[in-house]
Structures are given as structure tokens and as C-alpha cells.
Design an enzyme around this catalytic site. Structure first.
Site: not given
Ligand code: PA5
Length: 423
Positions: A279, A300, A414
Site C-alpha cells: 500500500e 514442497h 469502493k
Molecule cells: O492502511 C489503511 O489505511 C487501510 O488499510 C485501513 O486501515 C483500512 O481500510 C481500514 O480502515 P478504517 O480503520 O478506517 O476502517
């Protein structure tokens, strides 16, 4: 022992002068991080977080965890991504240390998974921690709807209030409103720490304290990391060396990094690492694809590809110097399997030889590799390892020329999903 980085098996792929040539760019990245002048500088609260965490707050969390445990047989932790992986990786890594079982929800929308979980816990004393920074993420929001109703049918009034705990933004989002309106106990996620860097905020610390994990040792390890990987000297700073090596390998077309460990309690640490690097780096058409394997199991199944497939990958092994337990291999009178050669030895001795053999075979087969060795599989070393990777990915993102602290690409699916469900 702390953490050691061994780059021997990069020989022939990454020359010391290639890494040295990056030192001025690494210094620039270091300075931008430290001075808060780089891209995404409003999300660098994790940088000084270990030393910033108050010891008194940690003591309060430990007591809070003890109190919640006193009336709970189990904990359900609801969250996804950065609000899930750090918790699961810590608990799974320290698996013998959790004092109550922790179940997970809100990290997918699998009906059978959630139904099975509710069936399993229905006769137990349950507490729930729901974690969402935005307070609006689909998966945890829907899981929480279901689990809140389940809890309301099981508990009433004060009993319910003490069993539902929210970790969210101090003022924004639906979860903040739900917590305040219902009088649930709540903890605040700092504004300047993004999800994937949040394991040492209440996101991780609250459920971990309830599970009985030694959060003080975890933070202490991260404090050592903050000190060691805060130093600009590339010769000394192994987080920067790791970032530099990866950058050189990426520029040679090694676009996949396989994190490989011979200890299966690192499975979710790999998952946490994959989110952190995937990310943070994967944007503007750039980024190394983070993959992971548990060896020797996956040798394996995937060993052939590693040894002999497309040469577009490198490996990073995580080794654990000392195991908590010992299992001595018994002598066998008949020795039909011819393994008396290791009778009397600890099984981990053989596991370590498997690692050495694999690292040597893979580099011979054209897969350069590094090894990160941690002294012990305990909370202290894990805290240091978390910080090591956080620091490395920040510098790595700046070397690549991306903002390592945002994730604009996550919104695309989303938007389409909300259209489909009419949100
Ligand atoms: O790194 C990030 O920002 C995402 O992985 C969020 O942690 C994830 O989408 C969860 O978001 P939230 O804590 O707002 O529910």
C-alpha cells in the site's frame, strides 16, 4: 541480539558501490522524514510514536486489559487492513502468550465465517473491540451491526457497555457517534498515523492488552528500533540498507519480493508486511509486489518456481535465532529413514540447515536474497521489527518518488461497490 541484516547473498546482484551511490538520496529522504517536509508529512506520527507513548498510558492499558479479561472468555476484534493485520500478526506470532482466545471479524464479508464465529462463541462470555479510523469502512461496519445486535440480545445496559469497546477517530465518523451515543468505552486513533502504521496506537494496543500480550515489551522493542533506525549513517542503519538493496534490485527488474520464513508463526507478520509495503509503494506505476511463503512447507509446492522460474524476484528471509521450546530428535534403532545422523539434535537445528541450504540454492539459481535475523520470537523483538519495516518503507517510498503514506487507489473498487449497493 536484536535484529541483524545479512546481505551476503546479494553478491553478484547488488554491489556495495550501488548502495553507496544511493547515500545522498537516502540522506535526503531521512532529512525530509525527520523535518516533516516530505510527501505525506501529515501522516508521519508513527515516526516518534514509540518514544512519545506515555508509560503511564501503557500501565493504564495493561490494567484495562486485565479488567476486561476478568469478565471475558474471549475477545472479538473487528477491523480490516491496518485496523486488523497488526493485531493478528502480533497475537499469532506470540501465540503461546495470549491469555484468552481472540476471534476476528470485519476483515471480509464471508457469511459462513461470521456465522461460524457467532456459533462458536454463543455460550461464552464475550467482549468486542471494534476498530475503524474512518468509522465508515464497509466490512467492519457491517460485521459490527451484526455483532452489536448479537451482543444486545445476550447482554443488557451496563453489562453491554462494558463489553463493547470502540477504537476510532476522536470526533469524525459513524463509529465515534455510535460510541458516544451508546456510552461504549472508546479510545482515540491519532490523526497523524495511517492504518498500516498504527499497530502501536490504540488500534493495536487495546486489543493486545485485552488479550494479555506484553504491550510494554512490544513498545520497548519499537523504542530501540526508533533509536537504531533513526541514525543517518547508512553503514549502521540496517533499515536504510534494506531499503537501498530493494531499490537496486527493483531497478534490475526484480519486481517481486518474496518474504520467506521457516517459522509459521510469522505468517501474519508477512501479511502485515505485505500491506505496509504494497500500500505504501504501489502507486504511479511503481512498487515491488510483496509476496510471502512459509518454508519449508512451501518449498514442497513453490520451491520449483523459486529455483527455476522467471528470474524477476528476490527473497527476504526472516530467521529467528532462538526458539522458545526444544524438541530433541529421537534415536531409532532400525534407522530405516536414515535420520539417525540428526538424532539427539534439536529439530530447530535441522530447520536452520534447511534455511541455509535454501538461501544458497536460490542465489545459485538466480534469486538474490537477504536475511533479517531476530534474536527471539518475543514481543520485544517484534516491536523492533515493526519499526524496522516502517522506517524502511518510508525511505523506500521516497527513493521511488511516491508518497508512502497515502492509498488513493483503494477508493476505486469502493466507488463501484457503493454504486452497486446503492450507498
Ligand atoms: O492502511 C489503511 O489505511 C487501510 O488499510 C485501513 O486501515 C483500512 O481500510 C481500514 O480502515 P478504517 O480503520 O478506517 O476502517
Amino acid at each position: 541480539m536484536g535484529i541483524i541484516l545479512n546481505s551476503e547473498n546479494l553478491k553478484g546482484f547488488v554491489k556495495p558501490q550501488d548502495v553507496d551511490a544511493l547515500s545522498s538520496r537516502i540522506k535526503k529522504a531521512h532529512d525530509e522524514l525527520e523535518s516533516g517536509t516530505g510527501a505525506g508529512n501529515d501522516y508521519t506520527g508513527w515516526l516518534k510514536l514509540p518514544s512519545f507513548i506515555d508509560d503511564q498510558f501503557l500501565d493504564e492499558l495493561v490494567s484495562f486489559g486485565k479488567e476486561v479479561r476478568s469478565f471475558s472468555d474471549c475477545l472479538i476484534s473487528i477491523g480490516i487492513g491496518g485496523s486488523y493485520l497488526g493485531i493478528r500478526s502480533t497475537i499469532d506470532f506470540l501465540r503461546q502468550e495470549a491469555r484468552i482466545p481472540v476471534y476476528y471479524a470485519g476483515h471480509n464479508m464471508s457469511v459462513d465465517n461470521l456465522a461460524g464465529l457467532l456459533e462458536e462463541v454463543k455460550d461464552k462470555n464475550i467482549s468486542v473491540v471494534v476498530i475503524s479510523k474512518s468509522g465508515t469502512t464497509t466490512e467492519p461496519a457491517l460485521a459490527f451491526r451484526v455483532i452489536k445486535k448479537f451482543m444486545e440480545e445476550k447482554y443488557r445496559d451496563d453489562e453491554l457497555k462494558k463489553r463493547i469497546i470502540c477504537v476510532t477517530d476522536k470526533e469524525k465518523g459513524a463509529l465515534r457517534k455510535i460510541a458516544d451515543q451508546n456510552g461504549y468505552r472508546s479510545f482515540i486513533i491519532p490523526d497523524d498515523v495511517g492504518g498500516r502504521f498504527s499497530v502501536l496506537t490504540p488500534v493495536g494496543l487495546v486489543p493486545l492488552a485485552i488479550a494479555g500480550i506484553d504491550i510494554k515489551a512490544l513498545v520497548e522493542g519499537a523504542r530501540v528500533g526508533e533509536k537504531e533506525y533513526g541514525c543517518m549513517d547508512l553503514e549502521k542503519n540496517i533499515a536504510y540498507q534494506y531499503a537501498a538493496n530493494r531499490f537496486c534490485l527493483f531497478n534490475q527488474g526484480k519486481v517481486i519480493e518474496v518474504m520467506a520464513s521457516f517459522y509459521d508463526n510469522l505468517f501474519y507478520v508477512h501479511e502485515w508486511w505485505k500491506q505496509l509495503f504494497g500500500e505504501s509503494e504501489g502507486k504511479n506505476g511503481k512498487g515491488i509486489f510483496p509476496a510471502s511463503l512459509i518454508l519449508s512447507t512451501d518449498l514442497h509446492s513453490m520451491g520449483q518456481l523459486l529455483q527455476d522460474g522467471v528470474r524477476n524476484l528476490f527473497e527476504t528471509f526472516i530467521e529467528i535465532e532462538e526458539q522458545k521450546n526444544r524438541i530433541i530428535i529421537p534415536e531409532d534403532e532400525q534407522d530405516l529413514d536414515k535420520f539417525n545422523c540428526v538424532a539427539g539434535k534439536d529439530l530447530d537445528f535441522v530447520n536452520k540447515q534447511a534455511y541455509k541450504a535454501t538461501a544458497a540454492a536460490h542465489v545459485e539459481g538466480g534469486v538474490p536474497n537477504m536475511t533479517i535475523t531476530i534474536g527471539k520470537g518475543d514481543a520485544f523483538h517484534l516491536g523492533q521489527l515493526y519499526y524496522f519495516f516502517e522506517k524502511a518503507v518510508a525511505v523506500s517510498g521516497y527513493l521511488l518518488g511516491v508518497n508512502p503514506f497515502d492509498q488513493p487507489g483503494v477508493e476505486a473498487y469502493k466507488k463501484k461497490m457503493f454504486e452497486l449497493i446503492g450507498k
